[in-house]
Design a protein around this motif. Structure first.
Motif: not given
Ligand code: RIB
Length: 345
Positions: A166-168, A174-181, A239-246, A266-271
């Motif tokens: 669900l998170a990914l 939303l268009g995020h293609r570089s995501i920090v896990l 070098d990322f636009t999204g962060v999926i947090c544990g 979320p303008e620069d990075v979505s969390v």
């Protein structure tokens, strides 16, 4: 004050019969029950805990072992356990392991020595073998927030693999293609399952459009560790636009770091977080999160272990699974490029 012995003597019955008249009247012959109840009334006898629990091994105490009581997820879970126990006239011994398998093992020994009637546990790590040794001693065990794979025990859990998916999917849409896990060790079963769900979903996306995942591991799933990890990551640029947090605590720590570096969420990075704890909705940036029914998990697990304590002969182990839900708030948004394609200003 009359004692249980005075009642038994006056009624001409055993101590166990008086205890059953108090605890399990349904198993006594009506005539015997009426006789004992009349003596209790005439003598003004008030059962205390020892009388109520005279039946061998009955102390109506259960243990709850969790990895991090400072995490509001486990606070809510413990509240559910306590409320279910209170309704059944049980009490709970709460043990916090700080995600340590050694402390967990010590607590299991102490609770066994205390002769508690059952133990609820959220294992800090994959400890099926250690838990099997507890059930082999005859200690009733139920897992909460973890499926009882390979164990003769009840369990109440959430489908963590689906939660990761669900998170990914939310960030991908939303268009995020570089995501920090940003999450804890995969020794933590919930983390391993969520990350497995993320990987499975990634593999279903055509390689040409598959997001790049940057994995950052934390020693513990805390806000402070997350803050430090993001501050360090930002030293080499963004070098990322999204962060999926544990979990949500990690998300709140990450957002603190972004704010300190004037990076807008979320303008620069979505969390996106996980758990949907109470604070999530009222954070500075109301947090998008994957909701887990912590209170209901605890309540259901306590009902199962108490049912087993009350009717061990007739009990059949159950594995209950709740489904997580995506709760969208304002910490996630389409990427700038995605907004352009969607013609959103
Ligand atoms: O203990 C780590 C995490 O696992 C918690 O935040 C909660 O999500 C639990 O399921």
């Amino acid at each position: 004050m009359a004692s249980i012995r005075d009642v038994a003597k006056a009624a001409g019955v055993s101590l166990g019969t008086v205890s059953n008249a108090i605890n399990r009247p349904e198993i006594l012959a009506p005539r015997t029950l009426r006789k004992v109840q009349k003596v209790i009334e005439d003598m003004g006898f008030v059962p205390n805990a020892s009388a109520r629990n005279l039946r061998a091994g009955r102390n109506r105490v259960i243990g709850l072992v969790v990895p991090d009581i400072s995490n509001p997820f486990f606070t809510d879970l413990a509240r559910g356990v306590n409320n279910a126990a209170f309704a059944a006239k049980y009490v709970v011994i709460l043990c916090n392991t700080d995600e340590s398998s050694e402390k967990e093992s010590q607590y299991l020994d102490v609770l066994s020595a205390q002769n508690v009637e059952g133990i609820l546990i959220t294992p800090a790590r994959e400890t099926t073998r250690a838990l099997a040794s507890v059930t082999e001693k005859g200690i009733r065990l139920a897992l909460v927030d973890r499926p009882a794979l390979g164990l003769q025990a009840c369990s109440v859990a959430v489908n963590d693999s689906y939660g990761g998916s669900l998170a990914l999917t939310h960030l991908y849409d939303l268009g995020h293609r570089s995501i920090v896990l940003l999450t804890g060790s995969e020794d933590i079963p919930q983390v391993a399952d969520r990350n497995a769900g993320i990987r499975e979903t990634l593999n279903e996306i055509p390689a040409s459009d598959r997001p790049n995942i940057i994995e950052l591991r934390l020693d513990s799933m805390s806000a402070s560790n997350a803050y430090s990890a993001i501050m360090k990551k930002l030293e080499s640029g963004i070098d990322f636009t999204g962060v999926i947090c544990g979990n949500d605590l990690i998300a709140l720590g990450a957002i603190r770091a972004f704010r300190e570096k004037n990076i807008s969420v979320p303008e620069d990075v979505s969390v996106i977080g996980y758990d949907d704890i109470d604070f999530a909705g009222s954070a500075n940036v109301p947090l998008t999160s994957i909701s887990q029914p912590a209170y209901e998990l605890g309540y259901a697990a306590a009902e199962l272990i108490i049912s087993e304590c009350e009717n061990p002969e007739r009990h059949v182990h159950q594995r209950v699974e709740f489904q997580p839900r995506l709760i969208v708030r304002s910490s996630t948004a389409p990427t700038k490029s995605h907004r352009a394609t969607l013609k959103i200003s």
